[in-house]
Design a protein around this motif. Sequence first.
Motif, short mmCIF file in Angstrom:
data_model
loop_
_atom_site.label_atom_id
_atom_site.label_comp_id
_atom_site.label_asym_id
_atom_site.label_seq_id
_atom_site.Cartn_x
_atom_site.Cartn_y
_atom_site.Cartn_z
N UNK A 1 0.85 -1.19 0.00
CA UNK A 1 0.00 0.00 0.00
C UNK A 1 0.89 1.24 0.00
N UNK A 2 0.79 2.01 -1.06
CA UNK A 2 1.53 3.27 -1.16
C UNK A 2 0.66 4.42 -0.66
N UNK A 3 1.28 5.33 0.06
CA UNK A 3 0.61 6.58 0.41
C UNK A 3 0.93 7.61 -0.67
N UNK A 4 -0.02 8.51 -0.92
CA UNK A 4 0.13 9.49 -1.98
C UNK A 4 -0.07 10.90 -1.43
N UNK A 5 0.63 11.83 -2.05
CA UNK A 5 0.48 13.23 -1.68
C UNK A 5 -0.70 13.85 -2.44
N UNK A 6 -0.93 15.14 -2.22
CA UNK A 6 -2.09 15.79 -2.82
C UNK A 6 -2.01 15.85 -4.35
N UNK A 7 -0.81 15.63 -4.91
CA UNK A 7 -0.64 15.61 -6.37
C UNK A 7 -0.77 14.22 -6.96
N UNK A 8 -1.12 13.23 -6.11
CA UNK A 8 -1.29 11.87 -6.60
C UNK A 8 0.01 11.10 -6.76
N UNK A 9 1.12 11.67 -6.35
CA UNK A 9 2.42 10.99 -6.43
C UNK A 9 2.84 10.49 -5.05
N UNK B 1 -5.94 11.55 -5.68
CA UNK B 1 -5.38 10.60 -6.64
C UNK B 1 -6.34 10.15 -7.74
N UNK B 2 -7.60 10.53 -7.65
CA UNK B 2 -8.57 10.03 -8.63
C UNK B 2 -8.16 10.39 -10.05
N UNK B 3 -7.62 11.59 -10.26
CA UNK B 3 -7.32 12.05 -11.61
C UNK B 3 -6.08 11.38 -12.21
N UNK B 4 -5.28 10.68 -11.39
CA UNK B 4 -4.09 10.02 -11.95
C UNK B 4 -4.38 8.56 -12.31
N UNK B 5 -5.59 8.09 -12.04
CA UNK B 5 -5.93 6.70 -12.32
C UNK B 5 -6.32 6.53 -13.79
#
Length: 314
Positions: free
Chosen positions: A187-195, A230-234
């Motif tokens: 499980x990766x945690x993501x920042x507000x930019x989806x990275x 992260x929704x927009x990077x999927x």
Amino acid sequence: MRLNAFKDTQRFFLSDGGLETFLIFDKGYDLPCFSAAVLLDTEQGRADLAAYFTRFIDIAKSTGRGFILDAPTWRAGTAWAGPLGQTLKEVMDTNTRAVSFVSNLRARHETESCPILINGLVGPAGDAYAPDTEISAQEALLIHAPQIQALGKAGVDMISAMTLTHAAEAIGIVQAAKEIDLPVVIAFTLETDGRLPSGQRLQDAIAEVDAATNEGPLYYMINCAHPDHFRDVLDAGADWALRIGGVRANASRQSHAELDAAEVLDDGDPVELGQLSADLLAHLPNIRVLGGCCGTDHRHVGCIAGHDPSRPAA
């Protein structure tokens, strides 16, 4: 046997919410190093842990779901022995007692319609909110192997490494789990930019881990981030997105830095989080596990269970 059933069925599984934030902000515990495992040392602590998990199991039962029951061992690895004031033997014993504790809960609550998997939690060797130091895959293997071996010997069904910040540490954890033939989830945690906090794109991290471990993880998860982050990077049509089998989202839209400095819990909107989590199924068709992370509790997971339009309750 239980994990085979998990792989073979289309049953939807729930997890719990943000255990540590619940214990700190709702129960008033002062958790050293954010370690929920310390509650195993007292009768009151064990009672509070049992009450916490039972509430989520009841939600799974009432909605026809399975349940992923986490041993509270996210901060019980060798890297945290010193900060917790424990010897390596003591911290390994904590892992054994944690698995015994949740196994007893399963024995009391599991039913044919609500299968329960015992999940051994592994956390990053450093601070997930301030990943200033990255470690190599070999360093991660050496750091995490003792805990993973202890959890495996104690009888977990699977390992989940949560809030990981960079791919190399994930690779070492997968290698450690593969050494003892134990299924592992990353499980990766993501920042507000989806990275990832390392700056790496999620799809690149998944590709790097899969390439180094021959697709070793059972599946990947996203945790400790709000769906808006992260929704927009999927990419629903991409192979890497099909490797994502679970999401444990934050209720708050705050950044990790803001959450780390917060003195008041931001628990967001449970109903909204339930809908947003369900909406992710359009982007991640292989999701099998949904739950919460920081700031979430039974209200959020209850809404998540009630907003699953793709799979009817069993």
